[in-house]
Enzyme design. Structure first.
Site, mmCIF file in Angstrom:
data_model
loop_
_atom_site.group_PDB
_atom_site.id
_atom_site.type_symbol
_atom_site.label_atom_id
_atom_site.label_comp_id
_atom_site.label_asym_id
_atom_site.label_seq_id
_atom_site.Cartn_x
_atom_site.Cartn_y
_atom_site.Cartn_z
ATOM 1 N N SER A 34 19.780 44.928 -2.446
ATOM 2 C CA SER A 34 21.028 45.344 -1.538
ATOM 3 C C SER A 34 20.906 46.894 -1.063
ATOM 4 O O SER A 34 20.122 47.667 -1.662
ATOM 5 C CB SER A 34 22.098 45.287 -2.267
ATOM 6 O OG SER A 34 23.115 45.759 -1.730
ATOM 7 N N TYR A 52 26.429 46.220 -10.736
ATOM 8 C CA TYR A 52 25.853 45.632 -9.370
ATOM 9 C C TYR A 52 24.610 46.456 -8.888
ATOM 10 O O TYR A 52 23.695 46.134 -8.828
ATOM 11 C CB TYR A 52 26.807 45.287 -8.417
ATOM 12 C CG TYR A 52 26.348 44.463 -7.243
ATOM 13 C CD1 TYR A 52 26.001 43.008 -7.257
ATOM 14 C CD2 TYR A 52 26.003 45.266 -6.128
ATOM 15 C CE1 TYR A 52 25.409 42.474 -6.206
ATOM 16 C CE2 TYR A 52 25.326 44.487 -5.251
ATOM 17 C CZ TYR A 52 25.041 43.210 -5.133
ATOM 18 O OH TYR A 52 24.487 42.560 -3.964
#
Ligand SMILES: NC(=O)c1ccc[n+]([C@@H]2O[C@H](COP(=O)([O-])OP(=O)(O)OC[C@H]3O[C@@H](n4cnc5c(N)ncnc54)[C@H](OP(=O)(O)O)[C@@H]3O)[C@@H](O)[C@H]2O)c1
Length: 261
Positions: free
Chosen positions: A142, A155
């Site tokens: 990401s 995350y």
């Protein structure tokens, strides 16, 4: 569509979002795809859709958080297909998790899926690929790796670990014939993204994101980062002194519109 360097591909997290879109994109280019995820009905539906469109596809129900089982099942499918050419560790979970309420239970599940599950997926047939001097390992990380993000400690930690793992693999496997790519998407409209209450800028549709990935993947770059305005923004934020950046991070309230996924 242009031909690809891969005959077979396994994609985890193929039951929705980016993974399903990657499967459609690859199958449309003649790659035999193995669709892995937990929700069997969604996988079966996508397999039917791809076959009806003339593609070759099969479902591989699995939970990547069960790492040992994941490795065994990927090895078995590698045997059945006479070798996987492309393995995409895409399965992932994420939802707003304010640091002040972060629990071990939630962190464990997130790391077990996004990091350990991805490492299990990527290493399952790695030595076989080296032996064959052929193969491509891809992890969907990401843009969050480029800067601290609001309510994203676990995350971001899981994705930063994945990116570092992929970078190291690539550095070491250079001359082996096995290619390694880390994918860093910005915001993509998927079920996971629905857990976030904000309307982020430069949101892409999943099929657009998948097209961008597959088009660039054939050249096996170290990283595929997109879209560039979000990448630029995140790198800039990451480069700011913490005293300037951190108050901005604290001010953004993502909220949980749909709760966790
Ligand atoms: N959407 C974004 O804005 C964005 C941005 C950057 C990176 N990403 C990354 O892109 C990847 C795909 O996410 P998405 O946005 O497409 O979300 P999504 O639509 O929610 O898809 C997530 C996929 O992962 C699978 N999955 C989750 N836990 C799993 C487990 N334990 N075992 C096997 N499969 C599992 C889900 O399938 P089952 O529930 O059927 O198992 C689903 O197919 C993730 O790694 C995510 O972190 C997304």
């Amino acid at each position: 569509m242009s031909p690809t360097p891969w005959r077979t591909a396994l994609i985890t997290g193929a039951s929705s979002g980016i993974g399903a879109a990657l499967a459609r994109e690859l199958a449309g280019r003649g790659v035999e795809v193995v669709l892995a995820a937990r929700r069997e009905p969604s996988l079966a539906q996508l397999v039917d859709e791809l076959r009806e469109a003339g593609g070759a596809a099969r479902a591989l129900p699995l939970d990547v958080a069960r790492a040992d089982e994941t490795v065994a099942r990927i090895r078995a499918v590698d045997d059945e297909l006479g070798g996987l050419d492309l393995v995409v560790a895409n399965a992932g979970i994420g939802w707003p998790q304010p640091a002040s309420q972060l629990t071990w239970e939630a962190s464990r599940e997130l790391f077990a899926t996004n990091f350990t599950g991805a490492v299990a997926t990527l290493t399952a047939v790695l030595p076989r690929m080296v032996e064959r001097a052929r193969g491509h390992l891809v992890g969907v990380s990401s843009v969050a790796v480029y800067s601290p993000t609001p309510q994203g400690s676990a995350y971001r930690g899981s994705k930063a670990g994945l990116t570092a793992f992929l970078e190291n693999l690539r550095a070491e496997l250079g001359a082996s014939g096995v290619r390694v790519t880390a994918v860093h998407p910005g915001f993509v409209r998927t079920p996971m993204a629905e857990a976030f209450a904000i309307q982020p800028p430069f949101v892409l549709e999943a099929d657009d994101a998948a097209r961008r990935v597959v088009r660039r993947l054939a050249r096996a770059p170290a990283r595929i980062d997109f879209p560039w305005p979000v990448v630029f923004m995140m790198k800039l934020l990451g480069a700011l002194p913490a005293a300037l950046r951190d108050p901005m991070i604290r001010r953004v309230e993502l909220g949980a519109s749909g709760g966790r996924r």
